[in-house]
Design an enzyme around this catalytic site. Structure first.
Site, PDB file in Angstrom:
ATOM      1  N   LYS A 169       1.894 -61.462 104.153  1.00  0.00           N
ATOM      2  CA  LYS A 169       0.451 -61.487 104.394  1.00  0.00           C
ATOM      3  C   LYS A 169      -0.202 -62.027 103.129  1.00  0.00           C
ATOM      4  O   LYS A 169      -0.346 -61.314 102.128  1.00  0.00           O
ATOM      5  CB  LYS A 169      -0.103 -60.096 104.705  1.00  0.00           C
ATOM      6  CG  LYS A 169      -1.510 -60.209 105.307  1.00  0.00           C
ATOM      7  CD  LYS A 169      -2.420 -59.057 104.979  1.00  0.00           C
ATOM      8  CE  LYS A 169      -3.104 -59.173 103.657  1.00  0.00           C
ATOM      9  NZ  LYS A 169      -4.006 -60.329 103.473  1.00  0.00           N
ATOM     10  N   GLY A 200      -4.464 -62.329 107.763  1.00  0.00           N
ATOM     11  CA  GLY A 200      -5.512 -61.417 108.226  1.00  0.00           C
ATOM     12  C   GLY A 200      -6.000 -60.550 107.091  1.00  0.00           C
ATOM     13  O   GLY A 200      -5.477 -60.607 105.970  1.00  0.00           O
ATOM     14  N   GLY A 202      -6.858 -57.237 104.679  1.00  0.00           N
ATOM     15  CA  GLY A 202      -6.021 -56.160 104.164  1.00  0.00           C
ATOM     16  C   GLY A 202      -6.086 -54.898 105.008  1.00  0.00           C
ATOM     17  O   GLY A 202      -5.070 -54.264 105.270  1.00  0.00           O
ATOM     18  N   GLY A 206      -2.795 -56.012 106.671  1.00  0.00           N
ATOM     19  CA  GLY A 206      -2.092 -55.445 105.511  1.00  0.00           C
ATOM     20  C   GLY A 206      -1.748 -53.985 105.749  1.00  0.00           C
ATOM     21  O   GLY A 206      -0.636 -53.531 105.451  1.00  0.00           O
ATOM     22  N   GLU A 244       2.779 -55.230  91.369  1.00  0.00           N
ATOM     23  CA  GLU A 244       2.321 -56.012  90.203  1.00  0.00           C
ATOM     24  C   GLU A 244       0.803 -55.992  90.246  1.00  0.00           C
ATOM     25  O   GLU A 244       0.208 -56.558  91.163  1.00  0.00           O
ATOM     26  CB  GLU A 244       2.814 -57.466  90.299  1.00  0.00           C
ATOM     27  CG  GLU A 244       4.318 -57.622  90.292  1.00  0.00           C
ATOM     28  CD  GLU A 244       4.959 -57.323  88.962  1.00  0.00           C
ATOM     29  OE1 GLU A 244       4.237 -57.218  87.954  1.00  0.00           O
ATOM     30  OE2 GLU A 244       6.186 -57.171  88.931  1.00  0.00           O
ATOM     31  N   CYS A 278      -3.738 -62.126  85.652  1.00  0.00           N
ATOM     32  CA  CYS A 278      -3.502 -60.692  85.406  1.00  0.00           C
ATOM     33  C   CYS A 278      -3.048 -60.429  83.978  1.00  0.00           C
ATOM     34  O   CYS A 278      -3.302 -59.374  83.427  1.00  0.00           O
ATOM     35  CB  CYS A 278      -2.494 -60.162  86.404  1.00  0.00           C
ATOM     36  SG  CYS A 278      -1.037 -61.200  86.493  1.00  0.00           S
ATOM     37  N   GLU A 378     -10.670 -54.193  83.934  1.00  0.00           N
ATOM     38  CA  GLU A 378     -10.285 -55.584  84.161  1.00  0.00           C
ATOM     39  C   GLU A 378     -11.483 -56.342  84.747  1.00  0.00           C
ATOM     40  O   GLU A 378     -12.010 -55.958  85.791  1.00  0.00           O
ATOM     41  CB  GLU A 378      -9.107 -55.638  85.131  1.00  0.00           C
ATOM     42  CG  GLU A 378      -8.588 -57.044  85.306  1.00  0.00           C
ATOM     43  CD  GLU A 378      -7.406 -57.113  86.248  1.00  0.00           C
ATOM     44  OE1 GLU A 378      -7.523 -56.601  87.373  1.00  0.00           O
ATOM     45  OE2 GLU A 378      -6.376 -57.691  85.865  1.00  0.00           O
TER      46      GLU A 378
HETATM   47  P1  NAD Z   1      -6.603 -57.169  96.234  1.00  0.00           P
HETATM   48  O1  NAD Z   1      -5.842 -55.943  95.919  1.00  0.00           O
HETATM   49  O2  NAD Z   1      -7.986 -57.028  96.736  1.00  0.00           O
HETATM   50  O3  NAD Z   1      -5.851 -58.026  97.345  1.00  0.00           O
HETATM   51  C1  NAD Z   1      -4.491 -58.362  97.217  1.00  0.00           C
HETATM   52  C2  NAD Z   1      -3.873 -58.410  98.599  1.00  0.00           C
HETATM   53  O4  NAD Z   1      -3.890 -57.092  99.144  1.00  0.00           O
HETATM   54  C3  NAD Z   1      -4.621 -59.315  99.577  1.00  0.00           C
HETATM   55  O5  NAD Z   1      -3.687 -59.996 100.376  1.00  0.00           O
HETATM   56  C4  NAD Z   1      -5.400 -58.308 100.409  1.00  0.00           C
HETATM   57  O6  NAD Z   1      -5.705 -58.759 101.702  1.00  0.00           O
HETATM   58  C5  NAD Z   1      -4.433 -57.137 100.451  1.00  0.00           C
HETATM   59  N1  NAD Z   1      -5.055 -55.856 100.779  1.00  0.00           N
HETATM   60  C6  NAD Z   1      -6.315 -55.451 100.482  1.00  0.00           C
HETATM   61  N2  NAD Z   1      -6.526 -54.211 100.985  1.00  0.00           N
HETATM   62  C7  NAD Z   1      -5.382 -53.822 101.587  1.00  0.00           C
HETATM   63  C8  NAD Z   1      -4.980 -52.645 102.292  1.00  0.00           C
HETATM   64  N3  NAD Z   1      -5.820 -51.632 102.477  1.00  0.00           N
HETATM   65  N4  NAD Z   1      -3.731 -52.579 102.775  1.00  0.00           N
HETATM   66  C9  NAD Z   1      -2.867 -53.613 102.595  1.00  0.00           C
HETATM   67  N5  NAD Z   1      -3.196 -54.772 101.971  1.00  0.00           N
HETATM   68  C10 NAD Z   1      -4.441 -54.867 101.458  1.00  0.00           C
HETATM   69  O7  NAD Z   1      -6.509 -58.082  94.936  1.00  0.00           O
HETATM   70  P2  NAD Z   1      -7.152 -59.523  94.728  1.00  0.00           P
HETATM   71  O8  NAD Z   1      -8.598 -59.311  94.486  1.00  0.00           O
HETATM   72  O9  NAD Z   1      -6.721 -60.455  95.788  1.00  0.00           O
HETATM   73  O10 NAD Z   1      -6.398 -59.995  93.403  1.00  0.00           O
HETATM   74  C11 NAD Z   1      -6.849 -59.729  92.129  1.00  0.00           C
HETATM   75  C12 NAD Z   1      -6.053 -58.607  91.482  1.00  0.00           C
HETATM   76  O11 NAD Z   1      -4.660 -58.909  91.476  1.00  0.00           O
HETATM   77  C13 NAD Z   1      -6.426 -58.394  90.045  1.00  0.00           C
HETATM   78  O12 NAD Z   1      -6.603 -57.011  89.805  1.00  0.00           O
HETATM   79  C14 NAD Z   1      -5.218 -58.897  89.278  1.00  0.00           C
HETATM   80  O13 NAD Z   1      -5.019 -58.324  88.040  1.00  0.00           O
HETATM   81  C15 NAD Z   1      -4.116 -58.597  90.202  1.00  0.00           C
HETATM   82  N6  NAD Z   1      -2.967 -59.473  89.935  1.00  0.00           N
HETATM   83  C16 NAD Z   1      -1.834 -58.952  89.369  1.00  0.00           C
HETATM   84  C17 NAD Z   1      -0.748 -59.752  89.079  1.00  0.00           C
HETATM   85  C18 NAD Z   1       0.506 -59.201  88.488  1.00  0.00           C
HETATM   86  O14 NAD Z   1       1.538 -59.829  88.623  1.00  0.00           O
HETATM   87  N7  NAD Z   1       0.477 -58.067  87.840  1.00  0.00           N
HETATM   88  C19 NAD Z   1      -0.802 -61.101  89.368  1.00  0.00           C
HETATM   89  C20 NAD Z   1      -1.965 -61.616  89.918  1.00  0.00           C
HETATM   90  C21 NAD Z   1      -3.033 -60.779  90.214  1.00  0.00           C
END
Ligand code: NAD
Length: 471
Positions: A169, A200, A202, A206, A244, A278, A378
């Site tokens: 996803k 779709g 989250g 998700g 991550e 990140c 962050e």
């Molecule tokens: P996010 O957590 O909002 O979304 C990430 C993914 O999770 C998306 O595909 C989203 O649809 C899904 N998601 C959201 N709610 C969900 C739920 N309730 N159940 C299942 N899936 C769900 O994060 P974002 O805004 O897309 O990305 C930014 C964040 O990612 C930042 O905090 C960044 O630090 C982190 N990040 C970490 C790394 C790493 O390797 N440590 C790398 C890149 C980004």
């Protein structure tokens, strides 16, 4: 407009007739694509397909897996230009960088696994036991928007190499490169059902993936907030998780360091992908008596980072990926001013000449208090906090003084000293005197930054269960 009204399930493109999600161009704000807002039903179909495919794929030969990954590698190389432009438009990373990183890194990572796999010990002896490494099962991969293909590749390549089957996803904000990936995999010898893509939100698609009993592992990259939800859901039926998440990484500049080189290195890292990284070094720790000099150097460095059209070859700082992300970053810049930090460069106003799109000025704060919100949370935008420290002990305490621990840097004229301080940082990786990024090094976080590791053999081991046969 790229209409992608389909999901990829059981080796087939399944048309989607329900609601769609708009994908925006970061540099203009225009809608450039529409993808499915698929939910539980499609996700359940994809999980069932992955579950059916597992029996056969888990028994596949290493040669068969390597062949598919070679085909994937060739496809990623062939479509590199298209991948770079797609992600440049969606995320806002300037095209030159997007070509090297967003399109180049996925091919490089795939290659590292291709080199490693022939010698990877899937069985080994321990005393009178044969230890076997077996695929975990169906893996749910959930990924964010900032490095949208790279983060997918880091999961699906080792998962497929381990003999797992996958439901992906991708982020709904930057989903198009996942479709290119599905097209490439569709053209390989990968059996149907081993890789599935459902696009779709989250909270529906998700949520189904993280709670379904047939999914044995969730590999997630994204925010710490979503990581929490996944860890809770996984606890119910003891799913394996690899998380991550976010970071607030410190660049520790020691008194004997070349300040010019250290500030330049820190700024370049902090502003990569407009701070939507990140591992970004967003806190720069400097000796108190060199604070003002560091601020001047930082201001001069960001002055060269004027935001511009990410599709232009000469642009070094692009926009942020979404209006929501831009507004969030601007709110943090206003907060920094309210918290009493010194505004050294940038500010909350939109940059001149960038009225359309999601642009934010590269911003530097000086005299930032280590426990203030801009130094603890962050921001995920082009914002650097300069924090003065009095001695080495205090520098280490400040560097380790957040809930995160993803990356870091140490700068010193004495390499042994730099290494000694680096070894005291509670973080998953440290760049010593600007050491180069290494795709073979383990990557992951301490504390709220994550659980598990990606890249190299550590990334592969995440997808393997251990079985011992006493002989
Ligand atoms: P996010 O957590 O909002 O979304 C990430 C993914 O999770 C998306 O595909 C989203 O649809 C899904 N998601 C959201 N709610 C969900 C739920 N309730 N159940 C299942 N899936 C769900 O994060 P974002 O805004 O897309 O990305 C930014 C964040 O990612 C930042 O905090 C960044 O630090 C982190 N990040 C970490 C790394 C790493 O390797 N440590 C790398 C890149 C980004």
């Amino acid at each position: 407009m790229n209409i992608l009204s389909k999901n990829y399930i059981n080796g087939q493109w399944i048309d989607w007739h329900g609601d769609t999600i708009d994908v925006h161009e970061a540099g203009t704000g225009e809608v450039i694509a529409r993808v499915p807002s698929a939910g539980r039903e499609e996700m359940e179909q994809a999980i069932a397909a992955a579950d059916r495919a597992f029996d056969t794929w888990s028994e596949s030969s290493l040669e068969q897996r390597i062949k598919v990954l070679e085909q994937l590698h060739a496809g990623l190389k062939e479509r590199g230009g298209e991948i770079a432009e797609t992600i440049c438009r969606e995320v806002g990373m300037p095209i030159k960088l997007a070509t090297g990183i967003q399109a180049g890194l996925p091919a490089t990572i795939t290659k590292t696994y291709l080199k490693m796999l022939p010698d990877f010990p899937f069985t080994e002896q321990s005393g009178n036991s044969e230890v076997q490494y077996a695929p975990v099962g169906v893996v749910g991969c959930i990924t964010p928007w900032n490095y949208p293909l790279h983060q997918v590749i880091l999961k699906i390549v080792p998962a497929i190499a381990a003999g797992c089957t996958v439901v992906l996803k991708p982020s709904e904000i930057a989903p198009q490169s996942a479709y290119i990936l599905a097209e490439i995999l569709d053209g390989t010898d990968l059996p149907k059902g081993v890789f599935n893509l459902v696009c779709g939100p989250g909270h529906t698609a998700g949520d189904t993936l993280i709670k379904h009993p047939d999914v044995r592992m969730v590999s997630f990259t994204g925010s710490t907030r979503t990581g929490h939800l996944i860890a809770h859901a996984a606890a119910d039926d003891f799913k394996r998780i690899a998380l991550e998440m976010g970071g607030k990484s410190a660049s520790v500049i020691l008194p004997d360091a070349d300040l010019g080189a250290a500030v330049k290195g820190t700024i370049n890292n902090c502003l990569l992908n407009s701070g939507q990284t990140c591992t970004a070094l967003t806190r720069m720790l400097v000796p108190a008596d060199r604070h003002d000099e560091a601020c001047e150097l930082a201001a001069a460095a960001v002055a060269k980072m004027t935001p511009g059209n990410p599709l232009e070859e000469t642009t070094r700082l692009g926009p942020l990926a979404s209006a929501q992300q831009r507004d969030r970053v601007v709110d943090y810049i206003k907060l920094g001013i309210e918290e009493g930090a010194t505004l050294v460069a940038g500010g909350p106003e939109a940059p001149e000449g960038c009225e359309k799109g999601y642009f934010v000025r590269a911003t530097v704060f000086g005299n930032v208090k280590p426990d203030s919100r801009i130094a603890q949370e962050e921001i995920f935008g082009p914002v650097l906090s300069i924090i003065p420290y009095s001695d080495e002990k205090e520098a280490i305490r400040i560097a380790n003084g957040t809930q995160y621990g993803l990356s870091g840097a140490v700068w010193s004229a004495d390499p042994d000293k730099a290494k000694k301080i680096a070894s005291k940082l509670r973080t998953g990786q440290v760049f010593v005197n600007g050491g180069a990024f290494n795709p073979l090094a383990p990557f992951g976080g301490f504390g709220h930054s994550g659980i598990g590791r990606e890249f190299g053999k550590w990334g592969l081991e995440e997808f393997l269960e251990v079985r011992s046969l006493q002989l």
